[in-house]
Motif scaffolding. Structure first.
Motif, PDB file in Angstrom:
ATOM      1  N   GLY A 297       0.841  -1.190   0.000  1.00  0.00           N
ATOM      2  CA  GLY A 297       0.000   0.000   0.000  1.00  0.00           C
ATOM      3  C   GLY A 297       0.876   1.239   0.000  1.00  0.00           C
ATOM      4  O   GLY A 297       2.090   1.168   0.185  1.00  0.00           O
TER       5      GLY A 297
ATOM      6  N   ALA B 235     -14.190   3.691   1.448  1.00  0.00           N
ATOM      7  CA  ALA B 235     -13.685   2.347   1.165  1.00  0.00           C
ATOM      8  C   ALA B 235     -13.279   2.231  -0.306  1.00  0.00           C
ATOM      9  O   ALA B 235     -12.280   1.604  -0.633  1.00  0.00           O
ATOM     10  CB  ALA B 235     -14.730   1.297   1.525  1.00  0.00           C
ATOM     11  N   ALA B 236     -14.051   2.865  -1.212  1.00  0.00           N
ATOM     12  CA  ALA B 236     -13.721   2.823  -2.642  1.00  0.00           C
ATOM     13  C   ALA B 236     -12.403   3.539  -2.910  1.00  0.00           C
ATOM     14  O   ALA B 236     -11.565   3.051  -3.670  1.00  0.00           O
ATOM     15  CB  ALA B 236     -14.847   3.457  -3.463  1.00  0.00           C
TER      16      ALA B 236
ATOM     17  N   LYS C 102     -10.023   3.977  -0.738  1.00  0.00           N
ATOM     18  CA  LYS C 102      -8.962   3.156  -0.139  1.00  0.00           C
ATOM     19  C   LYS C 102      -8.546   2.055  -1.103  1.00  0.00           C
ATOM     20  O   LYS C 102      -7.360   1.753  -1.226  1.00  0.00           O
ATOM     21  CB  LYS C 102      -9.420   2.560   1.196  1.00  0.00           C
ATOM     22  CG  LYS C 102      -9.336   3.533   2.336  1.00  0.00           C
ATOM     23  CD  LYS C 102      -9.666   2.843   3.640  1.00  0.00           C
ATOM     24  CE  LYS C 102      -9.521   3.802   4.797  1.00  0.00           C
ATOM     25  NZ  LYS C 102      -9.797   3.175   6.079  1.00  0.00           N
ATOM     26  N   ARG C 103      -9.506   1.465  -1.818  1.00  0.00           N
ATOM     27  CA  ARG C 103      -9.166   0.446  -2.825  1.00  0.00           C
ATOM     28  C   ARG C 103      -8.331   1.065  -3.946  1.00  0.00           C
ATOM     29  O   ARG C 103      -7.384   0.458  -4.432  1.00  0.00           O
ATOM     30  CB  ARG C 103     -10.427  -0.214  -3.381  1.00  0.00           C
ATOM     31  CG  ARG C 103     -11.016  -1.258  -2.467  1.00  0.00           C
ATOM     32  CD  ARG C 103     -12.068  -2.104  -3.157  1.00  0.00           C
ATOM     33  NE  ARG C 103     -13.127  -1.340  -3.794  1.00  0.00           N
ATOM     34  CZ  ARG C 103     -14.208  -0.861  -3.166  1.00  0.00           C
ATOM     35  NH1 ARG C 103     -14.373  -1.079  -1.885  1.00  0.00           N
ATOM     36  NH2 ARG C 103     -15.117  -0.191  -3.838  1.00  0.00           N
TER      37      ARG C 103
ATOM     38  N   GLU D  95      -4.844   1.331  -3.015  1.00  0.00           N
ATOM     39  CA  GLU D  95      -4.179   0.037  -2.898  1.00  0.00           C
ATOM     40  C   GLU D  95      -3.806  -0.545  -4.260  1.00  0.00           C
ATOM     41  O   GLU D  95      -3.207  -1.609  -4.342  1.00  0.00           O
ATOM     42  CB  GLU D  95      -5.076  -0.951  -2.134  1.00  0.00           C
ATOM     43  CG  GLU D  95      -5.245  -0.580  -0.677  1.00  0.00           C
ATOM     44  CD  GLU D  95      -6.326  -1.375   0.041  1.00  0.00           C
ATOM     45  OE1 GLU D  95      -7.045  -2.164  -0.630  1.00  0.00           O
ATOM     46  OE2 GLU D  95      -6.466  -1.196   1.250  1.00  0.00           O
ATOM     47  N   ASP D  96      -4.146   0.170  -5.341  1.00  0.00           N
ATOM     48  CA  ASP D  96      -3.809  -0.282  -6.693  1.00  0.00           C
ATOM     49  C   ASP D  96      -2.292  -0.182  -6.896  1.00  0.00           C
ATOM     50  O   ASP D  96      -1.665   0.820  -6.530  1.00  0.00           O
ATOM     51  CB  ASP D  96      -4.529   0.592  -7.725  1.00  0.00           C
ATOM     52  CG  ASP D  96      -4.199   0.186  -9.140  1.00  0.00           C
ATOM     53  OD1 ASP D  96      -4.851  -0.735  -9.652  1.00  0.00           O
ATOM     54  OD2 ASP D  96      -3.255   0.781  -9.711  1.00  0.00           O
TER      55      ASP D  96
ATOM     56  N   TYR E 167     -14.434   8.786  -6.204  1.00  0.00           N
ATOM     57  CA  TYR E 167     -13.592   7.747  -6.783  1.00  0.00           C
ATOM     58  C   TYR E 167     -13.132   8.120  -8.184  1.00  0.00           C
ATOM     59  O   TYR E 167     -13.856   8.726  -8.949  1.00  0.00           O
ATOM     60  CB  TYR E 167     -14.361   6.420  -6.826  1.00  0.00           C
ATOM     61  CG  TYR E 167     -13.565   5.306  -7.449  1.00  0.00           C
ATOM     62  CD1 TYR E 167     -12.586   4.651  -6.709  1.00  0.00           C
ATOM     63  CD2 TYR E 167     -13.767   4.929  -8.767  1.00  0.00           C
ATOM     64  CE1 TYR E 167     -11.828   3.637  -7.277  1.00  0.00           C
ATOM     65  CE2 TYR E 167     -13.010   3.908  -9.344  1.00  0.00           C
ATOM     66  CZ  TYR E 167     -12.049   3.273  -8.584  1.00  0.00           C
ATOM     67  OH  TYR E 167     -11.295   2.280  -9.153  1.00  0.00           O
TER      68      TYR E 167
END
Length: 142
Positions: A32, A67-68, A70-71, A74-75, A127
């Motif tokens: 991350g 949460a979106a 955060k994803r 994490e890419d 996002y």
């Protein structure tokens, strides 16, 4: 009997090899973005001293949109770009509401992009795809 010893040795080597391969894959996979672990004033000093821009990620842990994002963060492509070109700081606004007030944030999640002189250059709400996010970061400092 000697055949059993060879089979046991072969099984041992296979198991050990698979285990080592799994560890190698895990080590090479980014975990991350590296977020600064300290206070915002210390983060601001880091930006000024390093000459690199940064961004502040303000979120609320229970919110679906957070949460979106955060994803997104994490890419792998986002991690590689951000860690090489930026310093990053994050905080949950429910635990640190004074930071939301400082930046005049009314909605979260929000990414505030700041330059090395601590001037706000842009804000990102909501996002984005990883490619769009990276392009937006690049455009801010062109």
């Amino acid at each position: 009997m000697p055949m059993k010893k060879y089979l046991y040795a072969l099984m041992f080597l296979l198991i050990t090899g698979v285990s080592l391969m799994a560890q190698t894959v895990k080590k090479n996979t980014p975990a991350g973005i590296i977020f600064f672990d300290g206070s915002l004033p210390a983060f601001e000093i880091l930006l000024q001293d390093s000459g690199k821009p940064g961004f502040v990620f303000l979120y609320s842990a229970g919110q679906r949109e957070s949460a979106a994002i955060k994803r997104l963060l994490e890419d792998e492509s986002v991690i590689n770009y951000v860690d090489s070109a930026y310093h990053a700081y994050k905080t949950d606004v429910t635990e640190n509401p004074q930071l939301a007030l400082k930046y005049g944030i009314e909605n979260v999640p929000c990414l505030i992009i700041i330059d090395k002189n601590l001037r706000e250059r842009s804000r990102i709400y909501g996002y984005r795809t990883p490619a769009d996010f990276i392009n937006l970061l690049k455009q801010v400092f062109e």
